[in-house]
Design an enzyme around this catalytic site. Sequence first.
Site: not given
Ligand code: GLC
Length: 750
Positions: A289
């Site tokens: 993430d």
């Molecule tokens: C965010 C979220 C994740 C998302 C990623 C990209 O922090 O936790 O669900 O897909 O970053 O935006």
Amino acid sequence: MKIENLVKIILLILAFTINKNAMAQSKYESQIDALLAKMTLEEKVGQMNQYNGFWDVTGPLPENGDASLKYEHLKKGWVGSMLNVHGVEQVRELQKLVVEESRLGIPLLFGFDVIHGYKVQAPIPLAESASWDLDAIQKSASIAADEASAVGLNWTFAPMVDISRDARWGRVMEGGGEDPFLGSKIAEARIKGFQGTDLSAPNTIAACAKHFAAYGFAEAGKDYNTVDIGTNTLYNMVLPPFKAAVNADVKTFMNAFNIINGVPATGNSMLLQTILKEKWNFNGFVVSDWDSIGELAAHGFATDLENAAQLAVNAGSDMDMQATAYIKHLTNLVKLGKVDEAKIDDAVKRILRVKFELGLFDDPFKYCNPEREKTSLNHKDHHQGVLEMAKKSIVLLKNENNLLPLSKQQKNIVVIGDLADDKNSPLGSWRLASDDNTAISVLEGFNAYSTDYTFVQGPKVFDDNSDFLHHVTINSTDKTGISEAVEAAKNAEIVVMVLGEHGFMSGEGRSRTKLDLPGLQPELLKAVYEVNKNIVLVLMNGRPLTLTWEDEHIPAIVEAWQLGSQSGNAIAQVVFGDYNPSGKLPMSFPRSVGQLPLYYNHYSTGRPDKKPIVFWTHYADEKNSPVYPFGHGLSYTTFEYNDLSVKVGDSDVVDVTVTVTNTGNVAGEEVIQLYLRDHVASVVRPVKELKGFKKIMLEPKNSETLTFTLSTEELGFYNQDYNLVVEPGQFTVMVGGCSTNGLTKSFKIK
Ligand code: GLC
């Protein structure tokens, strides 16, 4: 040992080996191996590096700093994917740069949070889950994929399949609710919608099961907080939707930010290697993430970014989203012998496999068709599709004396509430690419039915200075508007109050400790109720709310969530009876925050039964039950269940049959729900668990007899060794239209 037994064992070993390899293989393995053999270590590490595209790549190149470094790396082939770059022109620009200027020309993946739509917004996923309509959910995801692929994207960071039982957590809006069985079916439907039957088609995109794992169990519902759950909960509540995602051939997984049992998910080899890549034989790749690799240091799990890179890659995280840990340190870590190049090769093969399956090596520009970009976005069919999805997502929570539906000739309606005129909140918080103020509002939806209504805004609920990054300011002091609303309500025949949360009050980073209607809304509702009790309460919210007073006083309550671009039209069609509501709650609605986490599939405990003394499982100041339970939802008609029968067949196959009748005067859809209790087992089992459901349409007075077949998957549970087992003993099956009541029958598994 007898010869035939030896032969059986050899055949079994062979079958497992073939199956294991078969699962990991695709038709591109020889091409993947040939390409890998040509790659330098730096180029391999480059595939594991994902950058955020925060500049207008078609504009003038920033002279220095992050963007120009990223540009240099793109040209060197040191980037495997970009996120947040979308639009055919932007994507083509970067894809061309990489394909034509880097040594091997390996195409980029372009990822984006297409959570419930790209331009046209579907209902938030929690709302879609309330439809229990898997075909509609799959269609909704395919609409999102059509628009996303039309703007150059080939990867979405969805579906989020985190089970959660805590409405304080803002991201409940993004998932499938509190139940792993429903959550698993929804995960499968969404992945099929995004990926289609041919991932190389120009209108399908790779999906991403997230967040692996247990992010929805953040303590106290506080986002990014500690998760501390046992293996029984992990195996039987958290993992099933992720396993369903692998079975649905999802191409990618995303790490969770949290720790589990003391080890961050991003560096957790038990999760990523042992379960996902070995037990489940997952052949896609795992992306971290946002900066979750970098955050291993903040967790106190890594000493610095280099150590974080080492721990994350060795645990099984294949791609680094925006932490720049891999691009800065992996090459050196391999040279120092701290990371085996075989680990890098495995990660790169997984990433290349997805790129081959998307067809990017055949045509890197297949998602860059400017004509499609013009015709797909906001297509009328997409609006029609999300309208159908929205109608099916609405849950009728209460309807005393059949106050609803309103007559289309209804006169003297007063509509009250900020949200009735809000064209943004219905789009939810994950609306990155939608255009502001494009949702059909409740007022606009009503206009199609009645001009004989008056709108009174009432007090300002939200000072709308919020956006994707900042909190909403809620007005709790300026009571201007309450008296006007009360005055208008006095002489109305019907008052429709549209209350709830702002679109940016739920979603990532938006946990709440109170779940009442925000701001002055409760005061407004009670003031209006004093002068007119004929109230239809329409709720627009991203999570379960505490609605005890509302349930005790308000005659009709409609849960309308955040229904996306066609919100107002869907609500109006339900309120005026052109659509008979059929939704059922995917999460329990608590009486108070103090009850959380609250869920229907709880364990018995040792003192479940009420006693005249205090020593039993209860609160001194609150009931144990929710205001509205999991699976609850009313209709404008009624349904009756009869003739439940159970037939226990050979090898633990059980057939459950029931007859359902529409006993009312209008056609309607019913979600027939089957719950099971395994009374005694080697680990305690919930007092009931959803193990089957079917949504059917019935004309008035018509009946249908349905059969559910239960086998190991439904009768069993994962034991401490993570083996799916069915243990002999007493079971009880319950079939009905909600988790709290239905016909029951017991049976034994020998
Ligand atoms: C965010 C979220 C994740 C998302 C990623 C990209 O922090 O936790 O669900 O897909 O970053 O935006």
